[in-house]
Scaffold this active site. Sequence first.
Site, PDB file in Angstrom:
ATOM      1  CG  ASP A 125      -2.035   1.004   1.176  1.00  0.00           C
ATOM      2  OD1 ASP A 125      -1.900   1.995   0.426  1.00  0.00           O
ATOM      3  OD2 ASP A 125      -3.041   0.816   1.888  1.00  0.00           O
ATOM      4  NE  ARG A 127      -4.581   3.291   0.643  1.00  0.00           N
ATOM      5  CZ  ARG A 127      -5.696   2.775   1.139  1.00  0.00           C
ATOM      6  NH1 ARG A 127      -6.850   3.395   0.968  1.00  0.00           N
ATOM      7  NH2 ARG A 127      -5.658   1.642   1.818  1.00  0.00           N
TER       8      ARG A 127
END
Length: 199
Positions: A125, A127
């Site tokens: 991920d 983010r």
Amino acid sequence: MLRFIEQSKLPTRWGEFNIHAFEDPFKGKEHVAITMGDCNSGEPLLLRIHSECLTGDAFGSLRCDCGDQLQAAMRLMAENGGGVLIYLAQEGRDIGLLNKMRAYALQDKGLDTVDANHALGFDTDERVFLPAARILDALGITRLRLITNNPDKISQLEQCGIKVEERVPLTLASNPHNEDYLATKKYRTGHMIADKDKD
């Protein structure tokens, strides 16, 4: 750093929100927040941090749960008299739309979402939720009830000095196209998903 650009009214199927636009001049990204009700009441506000998903949010894709999450969060805010939804320009867990399509193609060949990202050279991920914390600062919001099943959102916000007073689970039904996707989130990325939950 984020720069506030403008705000306006945003009537929706769930009622009237206000939309606030922000720009990240260093990364060239544009983020928005929509708010309903009094954000400065001093009471903990419902908050959803939602990452952009063109396929789910706009096209109604069934291979993820993003569009359902977006609508469910807005409905929940309307039912509770207000809240904040921060919509971050982080398509495909921030690998971008074209790389997301490459990851989809790998998933069609049998990889899960985690392994597909790794095969493309990305982390599980990519983010970062610091922009969400900065938007909350700009809106003067300090007390939160976070709508999520993702423990990483909670920890990242708290590392930025934002106190999450309560986690509000987002419980939605799965479908045959996203069951493996949800299982990957539960067992490989630690999402707090019950048998019929999503995030």
